[in-house]
Design a protein around this motif. Structure first.
Motif, mmCIF file in Angstrom:
data_model
loop_
_atom_site.group_PDB
_atom_site.id
_atom_site.type_symbol
_atom_site.label_atom_id
_atom_site.label_comp_id
_atom_site.label_asym_id
_atom_site.label_seq_id
_atom_site.Cartn_x
_atom_site.Cartn_y
_atom_site.Cartn_z
ATOM 1 N N HIS A 256 9.571 -0.771 -15.752
ATOM 2 C CA HIS A 256 10.784 0.008 -15.531
ATOM 3 C C HIS A 256 10.506 1.262 -14.702
ATOM 4 N N VAL A 257 9.366 1.881 -14.912
ATOM 5 C CA VAL A 257 9.012 3.022 -14.071
ATOM 6 C C VAL A 257 8.716 2.549 -12.650
ATOM 7 N N ALA B 236 10.365 3.556 -24.711
ATOM 8 C CA ALA B 236 9.166 4.105 -24.079
ATOM 9 C C ALA B 236 9.575 5.141 -23.057
ATOM 10 N N PRO B 237 9.093 6.374 -23.183
ATOM 11 C CA PRO B 237 9.467 7.409 -22.223
ATOM 12 C C PRO B 237 8.844 7.148 -20.870
ATOM 13 N N SER C 156 14.152 -8.642 -11.672
ATOM 14 C CA SER C 156 14.247 -9.810 -12.549
ATOM 15 C C SER C 156 13.506 -9.569 -13.853
ATOM 16 N N LEU C 157 12.317 -8.967 -13.765
ATOM 17 C CA LEU C 157 11.558 -8.693 -14.980
ATOM 18 C C LEU C 157 12.240 -7.621 -15.826
ATOM 19 N N ALA C 158 12.721 -6.571 -15.165
ATOM 20 C CA ALA C 158 13.315 -5.462 -15.907
ATOM 21 C C ALA C 158 14.586 -5.871 -16.634
ATOM 22 N N MET C 159 15.252 -6.923 -16.168
ATOM 23 C CA MET C 159 16.479 -7.356 -16.818
ATOM 24 C C MET C 159 16.224 -8.230 -18.035
ATOM 25 N N ARG C 160 14.975 -8.637 -18.255
ATOM 26 C CA ARG C 160 14.672 -9.360 -19.486
ATOM 27 C C ARG C 160 14.986 -8.476 -20.675
ATOM 28 N N GLN D 256 0.835 -1.215 0.000
ATOM 29 C CA GLN D 256 0.000 0.000 0.000
ATOM 30 C C GLN D 256 0.871 1.266 0.000
ATOM 31 N N LEU D 257 1.614 1.450 -1.085
ATOM 32 C CA LEU D 257 2.520 2.588 -1.205
ATOM 33 C C LEU D 257 1.794 3.765 -1.853
ATOM 34 N N ASP D 258 1.889 4.912 -1.213
ATOM 35 C CA ASP D 258 1.206 6.090 -1.748
ATOM 36 C C ASP D 258 1.859 6.592 -3.030
ATOM 37 N N ASN D 259 3.177 6.442 -3.136
ATOM 38 C CA ASN D 259 3.879 7.023 -4.274
ATOM 39 C C ASN D 259 4.045 6.052 -5.435
ATOM 40 N N VAL D 260 3.357 4.911 -5.399
ATOM 41 C CA VAL D 260 3.420 3.945 -6.493
ATOM 42 C C VAL D 260 1.995 3.633 -6.928
ATOM 43 N N LYS D 261 1.639 4.096 -8.110
ATOM 44 C CA LYS D 261 0.327 3.792 -8.662
ATOM 45 C C LYS D 261 0.409 2.473 -9.423
ATOM 46 N N LEU D 262 -0.444 1.530 -9.076
ATOM 47 C CA LEU D 262 -0.328 0.176 -9.615
ATOM 48 C C LEU D 262 -1.020 0.046 -10.959
ATOM 49 N N PRO D 263 -0.389 -0.649 -11.909
ATOM 50 C CA PRO D 263 -1.115 -1.061 -13.119
ATOM 51 C C PRO D 263 -2.107 -2.152 -12.746
#
Length: 837
Positions: free
Chosen positions: A324-325, A676-677, A662-666, A32-39
């Motif tokens: 990545h974001v 992607a910006p 792990s995912l970002a290193m794919r 429940q992080l305020d500064n991370v909006k979840l997809p």
């Protein structure tokens, strides 16, 4: 030439990647992080829209319906694959609850079995999270988690929100309605949320509040999926054709780029009648959608299976684009959590443990005091107390020596400019060499009115024409009467500088709970003692100003002789009063230098700056009583609870960080993100919706009609492509790049265009081969559905007379949903030879 993220993923590792993507979101949801909006996908709709039926169709499990049993808070539904079927229920508590309440909610739940039916477990959760007899708990921020596993489950996570209510009733007040609206808005306004808008076919959808909200938060319809329930009731209200146009995206006002889907609700059941099986539901849907007007609706947007495939693929694509974001934001959240945990310190129970902790903190503080007082500002190992760049706001409080030097310079300047009782400024010369020297009238008036009067009033037994030695001292004491006030202000200013330094130091090095009691019980008395010593020293300096001690300085005699010579040129003479005044002025300037240095050295340096060393002397801790030690180091219940909450949160963040790394290193995702910006999404809960513009290639812009938001193909004499054929499969040729192309995932494929150097501008994304397939095009920049560019890692070609074939590692597989198939099917498809025209 059409490349999509799921095509780039290796088939053998596909299931693991999907699971990792969803596990990442699960961990972040738990934190429940305020500064991370979840997809994420959120299910929103009117209470009477059939939202529960949609969830039941997706999960295959009936939810309790009476009295809004499951609509008082967000419910996260997780579907996962497993050899054995199971259903578990748990709660993610609101992090703003007290820690004991959080622990109580975390302990709730369990697996559904014969001894604990699903409906009973759900009702227990409702009574625990949002009991009806407690006001203000409607639409609580706690999250109920329902996880269903099974061999045929899609990999999917949904968040079900309370149904939108138009009018208050006995169960829901106006305040409840506003709370539900705020909860829905909080989820829907994030640009990382896919909105699953549920609309019922039992009333005109123009009045559906969810569509108004979807248009408000998603003006271009780029992240909304429409779901129509109860299509069998549309005929009874005379709106069957209108609803058919809606789900086929012909209603321009409610045209969703991710498409519309239609689900048939099960009919009313008698009490005790079993819930229809997935097979029974599928047969009922097939019978309905193969007859009547609804037969014209493409089958790939009809039924539960089509919706689940769409949601599963879309969620994983959506998460993949933000990995990545998310990685950056997760790291920031972890840093913030670590910083807060550090500020809380480690809990100690006995006075001896607390005293040891204070000794360690005193030692760490002393490490920061030494470079601050000496002025080299070197951070000790693993510390970043001192800035390494200039502060645009001015010298930071941490740089104690620099702040003290600034105040010393200011004090020195003020003594020279404001220390004199009177200022005898010489008039400016006229510039005429023949003109007489200017006369200082202010100085002459002072001699006449003050000095001569003083000399007459202090006459004693001396003979006429003899000098009066005390006259210079008396005149000096009157002339320097501003010094005590300026010195007092300087001492007080340095006290403020030292206090600000200590404030920065304890804010950095000390646990938050200790800062206020440390100041009250220790630092304030210490600073009060230092200031008292400095004041005593300053008082002694002020007393020294009254001592009549002649200046033992050769400069005094030299300057007095020079004045005598200049005053007797050309036969001029000076009076006794003029000589006394000049002696005093020379003595004043020499004494001012001494006073400035003595004040800085004996008051500021000796007692304030050097006194900083002794404040954090570890030996001082040994002399503190147990009462003071406990008053400083003991922690209250709130602090202990907050530390426990942060530890649980940190563990979830660290797990999410590992998954995300792990995912970002794919390499596929890395290449995808390089183009992607950063979405730069605001993390504020008050974020306003921003209209999004669809990004297109030059061909697409030329083929877009200015007056509408739809894409239309360029005229082609040899091919026809219209609404009547847009959903037919297989297609003889690929659709134009500017149309909403169908796919097996749903009615609308995300808009993707490829810029190449050798493909003529025909309005098509690809050209059908004539005799032999053309060589693969040079990889270009591909636009995803949000208009972001990424580099394709595989190439797609369309053979004549067949559906698109995706090529990867030398093989191909059809353009059906790769996320909805098993790894075995993908491995088999990868071994197929490329299709030739």
């Amino acid at each position: 030439m059409v490349t999509r993220l799921e095509v780039a993923l290796d088939a053998q590792e596909l299931a693991g990647d999907q699971r990792a993507l969803l596990d990442l979101i699960d961990k972040l949801q738990f934190a429940q992080l305020d500064n991370v909006k979840l997809p994420q996908i959120v299910v929103v709709g009117d209470q009477s829209a059939g939202k529960s039926s949609v969830l039941e169709a997706i999960t295959g499990t009936p939810f309790p319906r009476d009295a809004g049993a499951c609509t008082r808070f967000a419910t996260e539904i997780r579907l996962r694959r497993a050899p054995q079927a199971s259903i578990t229920v748990s709660v993610i508590p609101d992090r703003n609850r007290p820690f004991p309440e959080q622990e109580r909610l975390r302990q709730f739940g369990g697996m559904v079995n014969t001894n604990m039916p699903f409906e009973q477990l759900m009702r227990s959760a409702v009574d625990l999270i949002a009991p009806k007899n407690i006001p203000g708990r409607f639409a609580a921020r706690d999250i109920l988690v329902v996880e269903k596993r099974g061999p045929d489950m899609p990999l999917l996570t949904l968040v079900d929100l309370p149904g939108l209510v138009r009018n208050a009733n006995n169960d829901q007040s106006l305040e409840d309605i506003r709370t539900i609206e705020a909860l829905s808005d909080r989820y829907m306004k994030s640009s990382r949320t896919i909105i699953l808008a549920v609309v019922g076919g039992n009333s005109d959808y123009v009045q559906a509040p969810i569509l108004t909200k979807a248009r408000h938060f998603d003006p271009n319809g780029s992240r909304t999926i429409g779901v129509l329930t109860k299509p069998d009731l549309t005929e009874s209200i005379g709106l069957e054709d209108k609803f058919i146009d809606l789900v086929m995206n012909k209603d321009k006002r409610n045209d969703f780029r991710l498409g519309w889907y239609v689900l048939l609700n099960p009919g009313p059941r008698e009490s005790g009648q079993p819930w229809p099986t997935p097979e029974e539901r599928r047969r009922a849907e097939d019978a309905f959608f193969n007859s009547g007007k609804w037969a014209v609706v493409p089958r790939n947007i009809c039924g539960t299976r089509a919706l689940m495939q769409k949601l599963s693929v879309q969620l994983q694509l959506h998460i993949g684009k933000h990995v990545h974001v998310l990685r950056k934001q997760i790291q920031k959240a972890l840093d913030d959590t670590d910083a807060e945990l550090t500020s809380l310190g480690t809990g100690k129970d006995t006075p001896e443990e607390m005293r040891i902790e204070l000794v360690e903190l005193f030692s760490a503080s002393k490490e920061l005091v030494i470079p601050a007082v000496y002025g080299f500002y070197k951070n000790p190992p693993k510390k970043n107390f001192f800035r390494v760049t200039a502060d645009p706001r001015g010298t930071p409080a941490q740089n104690l020596r620099a702040r003290a030097s600034e105040e010393n310079d200011r004090f020195s300047q003020r003594i020279r400019s404001q220390g004199r009782k009177l200022s005898f400024n010489m008039p400016q010369p006229t510039g005429d060499p023949d003109a007489p020297a200017p006369i200082n009238h202010a100085k002459r008036e002072f001699v006449t009115n003050e000095v001569e009067m003083l000399l007459r009033q202090i006459r004693g037994s001396e003979f006429p024409m003899d000098p009066k030695p005390r006259a210079v001292y008396m005149l000096f004491q009157s002339y320097s009467e501003n010094w005590p006030k300026l010195a007092q202000e300087h001492k007080d200013n340095l006290g403020v500088v030292c206090n600000e330094f200590l404030g920065e130091l304890i804010d950095y090095a000390w646990p938050k709970r200790m800062r206020e009691p440390l100041r009250r019980h220790f630092l304030d008395p210490q600073m009060k003692a230092l200031m008292a010593k400095a004041q005593h020293e300053l008082d002694l300096l002020m007393q020294d100003q009254n001592l009549e001690v002649q200046p033992y300085d050769p400069e005094y005699e030299e300057r007095l002789r020079a004045w005598h010579m200049s005053s007797t040129q050309d036969g001029a003479r000076y009076t006794e009063a003029e000589e006394v005044l000049e002696k005093m002025l020379i003595y004043y300037e020499l004494a001012a230098k001494t006073f400035i240095r003595n004040t800085i050295v004996q008051v500021v340096e000796r007692h304030l700056l050097q006194g900083m060393y002794g404040i954090f002397n570890s030996v001082e801790v040994l002399g503190l009583s147990n009462e003071i030690v406990e008053a400083i180091a003991a922690e209250n219940k709130e602090t202990r609870d907050r530390r426990q909450t942060l530890k649980v949160q940190k563990k979830a963040i660290e797990e999410a960080k590992d998954i995300c790394a792990s995912l970002a290193m794919r390499k596929e995702l890395r290449a995808y993100a390089e183009e992607a910006p950063d979405d730069g999404e605001s993390t504020s809960d008050d974020e306003a919706p921003k209209p999004m513009r669809r990004s297109t290639s030059k061909r697409s812009r030329r083929s877009r009609q200015p007056s509408s938001g739809e894409f239309t193909p360029q005229p082609q004499p040899s091919r026809e492509y219209n609404d009547s054929t847009r959903y037919s499969q297989p297609q003889p040729h690929p659709p134009p790049a500017s149309t909403h192309a169908p796919s097996t995932y749903g009615p609308i494929r995300p808009e993707v265009t490829v810029e190449t150097d050798h493909v003529p501008d025909t309005g098509y994304t690809t050209r059908p081969p004539q005799s032999a397939p053309p060589p693969p095009p040079r990889p270009g920049k591909v636009r995803d559905e949000d208009g972001r560019a990424y580099s394709p890692t595989s190439t797609a070609r369309t053979p004549r007379g067949g559906p698109e074939q995706y090529y990867t590692n030398g093989g191909s597989y059809p353009s059906n949903n790769p996320f909805g198939n098993d790894a075995v099917e993908f491995e088999a498809s990868r071994r197929r030879k490329p299709v030739r025209g």
